[in-house]
Design a protein around this motif. Sequence first.
Motif, PDB file in Angstrom:
ATOM      1  N   THR A  75       1.908  -6.607 -10.487  1.00 32.66           N
ATOM      2  CA  THR A  75       2.074  -4.466 -11.048  1.00 32.66           C
ATOM      3  C   THR A  75       2.891  -4.113 -10.633  1.00 32.66           C
ATOM      4  OG1 THR A  75       1.354  -4.373  -8.562  1.00 32.66           O
ATOM      5  CG2 THR A  75      -0.291  -5.252  -9.131  1.00 32.66           C
ATOM      6  N   GLY A  76       4.266  -4.534  -9.825  1.00 33.02           N
ATOM      7  CA  GLY A  76       5.224  -3.243 -10.176  1.00 33.02           C
ATOM      8  C   GLY A  76       4.686  -2.472  -8.825  1.00 33.02           C
ATOM      9  N   VAL A  77       5.723  -1.418  -9.089  1.00 33.52           N
ATOM     10  CA  VAL A  77       5.693   0.037  -7.806  1.00 33.52           C
ATOM     11  C   VAL A  77       5.145   1.274  -8.195  1.00 33.52           C
ATOM     12  CG1 VAL A  77       7.751  -1.870  -6.462  1.00 33.52           C
ATOM     13  CG2 VAL A  77       8.105   0.034  -7.706  1.00 33.52           C
ATOM     14  N   ASN A  78       5.040   2.172  -7.113  1.00 37.16           N
ATOM     15  CA  ASN A  78       5.614   3.007  -7.330  1.00 37.16           C
ATOM     16  C   ASN A  78       6.788   3.882  -6.678  1.00 37.16           C
ATOM     17  OD1 ASN A  78       5.031   5.438  -8.059  1.00 37.16           O
ATOM     18  ND2 ASN A  78       3.309   6.255  -6.744  1.00 37.16           N
ATOM     19  N   GLY A  79       6.747   3.633  -5.036  1.00 37.91           N
ATOM     20  CA  GLY A  79       7.805   3.591  -4.853  1.00 37.91           C
ATOM     21  C   GLY A  79       8.241   2.075  -4.224  1.00 37.91           C
ATOM     22  N   GLY A  80       9.640   2.707  -3.971  1.00 36.32           N
ATOM     23  CA  GLY A  80      10.311   1.254  -4.474  1.00 36.32           C
ATOM     24  C   GLY A  80      10.226   0.508  -2.968  1.00 36.32           C
ATOM     25  N   LEU A  81      10.184  -1.101  -3.722  1.00 35.01           N
ATOM     26  CA  LEU A  81       9.454  -2.484  -3.151  1.00 35.01           C
ATOM     27  C   LEU A  81      10.355  -3.215  -2.675  1.00 35.01           C
ATOM     28  CD1 LEU A  81       7.014  -3.386  -1.384  1.00 35.01           C
ATOM     29  CD2 LEU A  81       5.671  -4.426  -3.696  1.00 35.01           C
ATOM     30  N   MET A  82      10.730  -3.377  -0.876  1.00 40.79           N
ATOM     31  CA  MET A  82      11.623  -4.679  -1.047  1.00 40.79           C
ATOM     32  C   MET A  82      11.009  -5.984  -0.048  1.00 40.79           C
ATOM     33  SD  MET A  82      15.665  -4.616   0.539  1.00 40.79           S
ATOM     34  CE  MET A  82      14.844  -4.378   2.243  1.00 40.79           C
ATOM     35  N   GLY A 131       0.836  -1.515  -0.145  1.00 38.48           N
ATOM     36  CA  GLY A 131       0.068  -0.209  -0.023  1.00 38.48           C
ATOM     37  C   GLY A 131       0.814   1.720  -0.234  1.00 38.48           C
ATOM     38  N   ALA A 132       1.958   1.019   0.882  1.00 38.00           N
ATOM     39  CA  ALA A 132       2.533   2.309   0.853  1.00 38.00           C
ATOM     40  C   ALA A 132       3.611   2.705  -0.203  1.00 38.00           C
ATOM     41  CB  ALA A 132       3.637   1.544   2.220  1.00 38.00           C
ATOM     42  N   SER A 133       4.035   0.973  -1.139  1.00 36.91           N
ATOM     43  CA  SER A 133       4.387   1.535  -2.925  1.00 36.91           C
ATOM     44  C   SER A 133       3.741   2.066  -3.277  1.00 36.91           C
ATOM     45  CB  SER A 133       5.583   0.279  -2.932  1.00 36.91           C
ATOM     46  OG  SER A 133       5.402   0.082  -4.151  1.00 36.91           O
ATOM     47  N   ILE A 134       2.606   1.883  -3.657  1.00 29.59           N
ATOM     48  CA  ILE A 134       1.676   2.070  -4.590  1.00 29.59           C
ATOM     49  C   ILE A 134       1.066   3.899  -4.295  1.00 29.59           C
ATOM     50  CG2 ILE A 134      -0.903   2.112  -5.541  1.00 29.59           C
ATOM     51  CD1 ILE A 134      -1.057  -0.971  -4.588  1.00 29.59           C
ATOM     52  N   GLY A 135       1.382   4.047  -3.330  1.00 25.49           N
ATOM     53  CA  GLY A 135       0.724   5.511  -3.090  1.00 25.49           C
ATOM     54  C   GLY A 135       2.633   5.602  -2.940  1.00 25.49           C
ATOM     55  N   GLY A 136       3.125   5.995  -3.423  1.00 24.46           N
ATOM     56  CA  GLY A 136       4.628   6.503  -4.010  1.00 24.46           C
ATOM     57  C   GLY A 136       5.512   6.340  -2.688  1.00 24.46           C
ATOM     58  N   LEU A 137       5.325   5.807  -1.674  1.00 28.42           N
ATOM     59  CA  LEU A 137       6.679   5.331  -0.394  1.00 28.42           C
ATOM     60  C   LEU A 137       7.653   4.358  -0.620  1.00 28.42           C
ATOM     61  CD1 LEU A 137       4.824   6.406   2.667  1.00 28.42           C
ATOM     62  CD2 LEU A 137       6.002   8.097   1.139  1.00 28.42           C
ATOM     63  N   ARG A 138       9.014   4.754  -0.678  1.00 29.23           N
ATOM     64  CA  ARG A 138       9.807   3.444  -0.623  1.00 29.23           C
ATOM     65  C   ARG A 138       9.199   2.047   0.944  1.00 29.23           C
ATOM     66  NH1 ARG A 138      16.161   4.859  -2.776  1.00 29.23           N
ATOM     67  NH2 ARG A 138      15.315   4.521  -4.395  1.00 29.23           N
ATOM     68  N   ALA A 139       9.207   1.753   0.937  1.00 29.01           N
ATOM     69  CA  ALA A 139       8.453   0.732   1.956  1.00 29.01           C
ATOM     70  C   ALA A 139       9.007  -0.933   1.565  1.00 29.01           C
ATOM     71  CB  ALA A 139       6.872   1.037   2.042  1.00 29.01           C
ATOM     72  N   PHE A 140       9.471  -1.224   3.257  1.00 32.37           N
ATOM     73  CA  PHE A 140       9.615  -2.782   3.126  1.00 32.37           C
ATOM     74  C   PHE A 140       9.030  -3.733   3.593  1.00 32.37           C
ATOM     75  CE2 PHE A 140      13.027  -1.696   5.595  1.00 32.37           C
ATOM     76  CZ  PHE A 140      13.011  -3.042   7.044  1.00 32.37           C
ATOM     77  N   ALA A 141       8.911  -5.502   3.962  1.00 33.95           N
ATOM     78  CA  ALA A 141       7.855  -6.180   5.103  1.00 33.95           C
ATOM     79  C   ALA A 141       9.414  -6.971   4.212  1.00 33.95           C
ATOM     80  CB  ALA A 141       7.258  -6.882   4.319  1.00 33.95           C
ATOM     81  N   ALA A 142       9.424  -7.436   6.571  1.00 30.74           N
ATOM     82  CA  ALA A 142      10.306  -8.456   6.611  1.00 30.74           C
ATOM     83  C   ALA A 142      10.299  -9.711   7.839  1.00 30.74           C
ATOM     84  CB  ALA A 142      11.663  -8.042   7.009  1.00 30.74           C
ATOM     85  N   PRO A 197       8.113  11.336  -1.245  1.00 31.82           N
ATOM     86  CA  PRO A 197       6.802  10.531  -1.863  1.00 31.82           C
ATOM     87  C   PRO A 197       6.684  10.959  -2.818  1.00 31.82           C
ATOM     88  CG  PRO A 197       5.784  11.682   0.327  1.00 31.82           C
ATOM     89  CD  PRO A 197       7.405  13.169  -0.112  1.00 31.82           C
ATOM     90  N   LYS A 198       6.667   9.945  -4.461  1.00 34.75           N
ATOM     91  CA  LYS A 198       6.577   9.478  -5.109  1.00 34.75           C
ATOM     92  C   LYS A 198       4.778  10.122  -5.367  1.00 34.75           C
ATOM     93  CE  LYS A 198       9.380   6.908  -7.502  1.00 34.75           C
ATOM     94  NZ  LYS A 198       9.706   6.251  -8.840  1.00 34.75           N
ATOM     95  N   LYS A 199       4.294  11.007  -6.150  1.00 39.35           N
ATOM     96  CA  LYS A 199       2.573  11.545  -6.236  1.00 39.35           C
ATOM     97  C   LYS A 199       1.874  10.398  -7.071  1.00 39.35           C
ATOM     98  CE  LYS A 199      -0.253  15.150  -8.344  1.00 39.35           C
ATOM     99  NZ  LYS A 199      -1.008  15.124  -6.622  1.00 39.35           N
TER     100      LYS A 199
END
Lengths: 592, 188
Positions: free
Chosen positions: A93-100, A63-74, A181-183
């Motif tokens: 889908t790929g990302v908006n903000g980077g997703l790891m 959700g954070a990535s779609i919204g434009g923030l860099r985010a990750f889950a561990a 944040p990416k718009k």
Amino acid sequence: MSKVLLSGDEAVARGAWEAGVSVAAAYPGTPSTEILENMAQYKDDVYATWANNEKIATEIAIGASIGGLRAFAAMKHVGMNVATDPMFTVAYTGVNGGLMLVTADDPGAHSSQNEQDNRLYAPHARMAMLEPSDSQECLDFTKAAFDISEKFDLVVELRMTTRVCHSKSIVELGPRQNVPPKKYESNPAKFSMLPAHARVRHYKVEENLRALAEYSETSPLNKVEHAGSKLGIVASGINYMHAHEAFGEGVGYLKLGITYPIAENLVRDFCSKYDEIIVIEEGEPYLENTLKAMGIKCHGKAELGPQGELSASRIREAFGLPGENDTYESPAQAPNRPPVLCAGCPHRGFYYSLRKHKDKLVAVDDIGCYALGASAPFFGFDAGICMGSGFSIPIGLSLALKAQGDTRKAFGILGDSTFFHSGFNSLVDAVHQQADVCLVLLDNSITAMTGHQENAGTEISLMGYEVPAISIDKMVAATGLAPERVRVVDPIDQKAMDEAIEAALATEGTFVIITRRPCALLREVIKARAGRHCEIDADKCKGCKACMRVACPAMKFADGKAEIVDIANCTACGLCAQMCKFGAINVVGGAK
Amino acid sequence: MTSILLTGVGGQGTILMTKILSKALVELGYDVKMSEIHGMSQRGGTVNTQLRFGEKVYAPNISEGDADIIVAFEKVEALRALPYLKKGGRIVMDSHEIYSMPVLTGEESYPSDADELLKKTVGNVLVIPASKIAEKLGNGKVQNVCLLGALAKALGLDHVDWNKLIADTVPAKMVEINQAAFKAGWDY
């Protein structure tokens, strides 16, 4: 910049902060837990949170990535199994903000129920994959993961193993990158995976992976060390370190940092310079099969096998290399030291009571400290598979017992954190199906096994903020289970504990027992019992050993008498005192 | 490269000890790697921490026959760890005894002469009553820093400001007792 000694987990947290990450989520699981624990120190810049399970953690990051923030889950390796549903689709889908997505695998099963190799998820789910080999690389690769994710519109799997997560090595620290944040713009064709969109995105993700493969050919994350030798080694992650120690300087190394997609030309070029190629890898023959599919002759897995953790000595032995040191023959046998339930552990009271009723029930457990009830003297349960299953396996088991005229009742055991993770779903099914089971929820008010992480039942969050604690009792009541089918007891109180189990055995259909007593190692619990401990009156002790049956590590039996060997360790829980018919054990000390 | 295996029982504080030691080694300019497995073994089981330092260190973990020094926080853990010791290596150990569950229940016996047996087998064994020293100083927990003092001496690490490192690492009210524990270990 300063150099410090960090574990791999600490370095991933640091790398994520430096990369400008804004959201991080996880469910605790050894050996990945410390990543999020260390994110909490950056709470001014990063929203760091425990989630109830790995799927939810992944979805928060998505959700954070779609919204434009860099985010990750561990997560730990088996945790990724829980996250696969969103993972396989967000890969499209790929990302908006980077997703790891970080997976911490556990070759050797130091603290896990299997040794699965999550490298196989990258090609299966269509994600990029990076494998760091030490703490500096944990930091660097984490930063690279976000750049790659955004540049190639891919989800990146950062694949670690226990030895990378829990080893410390020198790391050079850097500043935080400012990543605004990416718009956010509505883009259903990219993020809403209706069949028509998914079919299109599948083409796109393949194209993006091909572009990354080309980039990977010259990426500094892959390293070549030529030696002009006949033998060349291909490895990734910690296995490069083990291989280097075993084979030494005299051979060539191809150390792959990007292990999906593979830089095929780089691999071919390296391998063409050597007569023999050995692939050193723990777990599955992932790299070896990749090379073989490219038509490259190589070997390694046949000698090493897929089981366990590698070490320099295992590699030396497998390939007949010199360098083994001589050691000593042991002059005596050291007695076994299996892990045990701690002194004062609430689970001890439950297992002792369960044991008394063993011939009337068959128990299944779950993942947590209570797994320590498996061994002597409790032999608490017959099966245990995965998180949440402690409340659902008994449903099927009860049917099988009934089918063969076995009148024993199926019991399920799990903890508070496991209940929030997925056990609640199983409870709902048990009640809805009117299953003939007794489900025991061991509520010790914390996620204990992984070292006291907050969960939905605690009043404080990972970042240290006050949050509403979710009531387990109300969740159980919300299923509509009749109040006479639910018991809440202190498991150390043997009378109440016995009565609860007996009531469950006497009741046809679903029964729930909630055992409630906080973990004995919690700071506030230790504070509350300061100075108090049990004392055994040697004159009254008849040496009957009844108290020894609870297997408390603070007690010892010697010279015909029981004694408290470790007063500092005794929590004054008084379980042993309840065993004594002669009144020889009393709780003493403390202000009370 | 020097490899050290630290072995003890969950909760004995091997982590703090290796933290101080590794800070010293980084200051001295060595490449340092430290490895430990935690998780289930914390619950009263054996805990091993491995520390390696030198010009360049690859693998963070020690194989059998690799350890130059074994530091044991508990008597039979030294015995259990022996296969890791290189021929000609050394042992620094506490004479402290912690009974495991099979010993407490009387199923297995505890070889209380383990230190004597190790002296006969290995030769170079320093037995130090670190737990007793720590208790005399007023807190049994500083056993770890007492053993660190003995280890630092054995490694010949005398160009290090240990008192400062200790002060930088432990809580303010614990500095003095830890420094005293270190000195007692060094001087033993």
